[in-house]
Write an enzyme that holds these catalytic residues in place. Sequence first.
Site, PDB file in Angstrom:
ATOM      1  N   LYS A  68       0.823  -1.205   0.000  1.00 52.79           N
ATOM      2  CA  LYS A  68       0.000   0.000   0.000  1.00 52.79           C
ATOM      3  C   LYS A  68       0.858   1.255   0.000  1.00 52.79           C
ATOM      4  O   LYS A  68       0.584   2.218  -0.733  1.00 52.79           O
ATOM      5  CB  LYS A  68      -0.922   0.004   1.228  1.00 52.79           C
ATOM      6  CG  LYS A  68      -2.080  -0.981   1.156  1.00 52.79           C
ATOM      7  CD  LYS A  68      -2.871  -0.982   2.453  1.00 52.79           C
ATOM      8  CE  LYS A  68      -4.031  -1.971   2.381  1.00 52.79           C
ATOM      9  NZ  LYS A  68      -4.775  -2.087   3.654  1.00 52.79           N
ATOM     10  N   GLN A 112      -5.257  -1.358   9.690  1.00 55.37           N
ATOM     11  CA  GLN A 112      -5.222  -2.675   9.070  1.00 55.37           C
ATOM     12  C   GLN A 112      -5.875  -3.728   9.965  1.00 55.37           C
ATOM     13  O   GLN A 112      -5.555  -3.835  11.151  1.00 55.37           O
ATOM     14  CB  GLN A 112      -3.772  -3.085   8.776  1.00 55.37           C
ATOM     15  CG  GLN A 112      -3.629  -4.391   8.052  1.00 55.37           C
ATOM     16  CD  GLN A 112      -4.155  -4.345   6.629  1.00 55.37           C
ATOM     17  OE1 GLN A 112      -4.018  -3.347   5.925  1.00 55.37           O
ATOM     18  NE2 GLN A 112      -4.771  -5.425   6.193  1.00 55.37           N
ATOM     19  N   ASP A 135     -11.400   3.224   4.227  1.00 55.18           N
ATOM     20  CA  ASP A 135     -11.813   1.821   4.125  1.00 55.18           C
ATOM     21  C   ASP A 135     -13.335   1.702   4.036  1.00 55.18           C
ATOM     22  O   ASP A 135     -13.855   0.633   3.709  1.00 55.18           O
ATOM     23  CB  ASP A 135     -11.302   1.035   5.338  1.00 55.18           C
ATOM     24  CG  ASP A 135     -10.524  -0.206   4.934  1.00 55.18           C
ATOM     25  OD1 ASP A 135     -10.359  -0.439   3.722  1.00 55.18           O
ATOM     26  OD2 ASP A 135     -10.081  -0.941   5.828  1.00 55.18           O
TER      27      ASP A 135
END
Length: 305
Positions: A68, A112, A135
């Site tokens: 990422k 995460q 997200d």
Amino acid sequence: MTEPASAETASVRNPSARLIDGKAFAANLTQDIAREVRAFHDRHQVTPGLAVVLVGNDPASEVYVRNKALQTHRTGMRSFMHMLPETTSQAELLALVGRLNHDPEIHGILVQLPLPAGLDPIAITNAIRPDKDVDGLGEVNAGRLALGQPGLVPCTPLGCLMLLKAELGELRGLHAVVIGASNLVGRPMARLLLAEGCTVTVAHIDTRDPAALARQADILVVATGCNGLVRADWIKPGATVIDVGITRISLPNGKTRLVGDVAFDEAVTRAGRITPVPGGVGPMTIACLLNNTLAAARRIVGGAA
């Protein structure tokens, strides 16, 4: 259970199913984002910034997070990495999220998942400012999606939808079956498809005959984490199959291989279009994360989506 063959082998045996190249689509999308990032900077003298928080030492998550960061830099955006020990407390993690919420250089925040035991992922996710929740998993953005209102959409379902629209064009009136009802993929995927005018059926762990439902699908999206679950006789001939699952399996020769939730070597003989694993949905997730970060920066800085 028959072990799924690789995408390359199956496509040689049976070229009738079109392989949906998520890797190529994601590369083109990332190039477009890089151009838009430059234009955004020229307009506002601001570089979009993405903060990624990793708690613990999960090897798969570490690789994913590094990828990422690499992709973020390639688009010209700024990447802020926060690698925390597994002993991090809930209060410490919430305090970091609070600082990132108020940092003007940060336009997107991603914590995460999964988190180590003892940390509440729902509380952490909901602590992220909705306009920085790239997200799309917080209750505000989830609620906006459920109500058909604009917001930040979870990256993997958004990537799946982009692939479907690129392949099929108009989705209105098609019957879509989503196997899997997680908050990460299944539920938001169903809502996105419903917003496109699809007739949507969701199958889950308690569904009595998921195969019978799957055989009705013009579009079949599978996100269960059960490798090889969907066999050829689950698939309507000519259907478009989106395989979200990814599992690393051990081979007799001691090597490992990534496979999906769909038994690819069988499915390719029935589907009209299908995503391979790897190289299908996976690359789209990171590309859509970058897309969401740019969208968040536009809302925060420019006041527009």
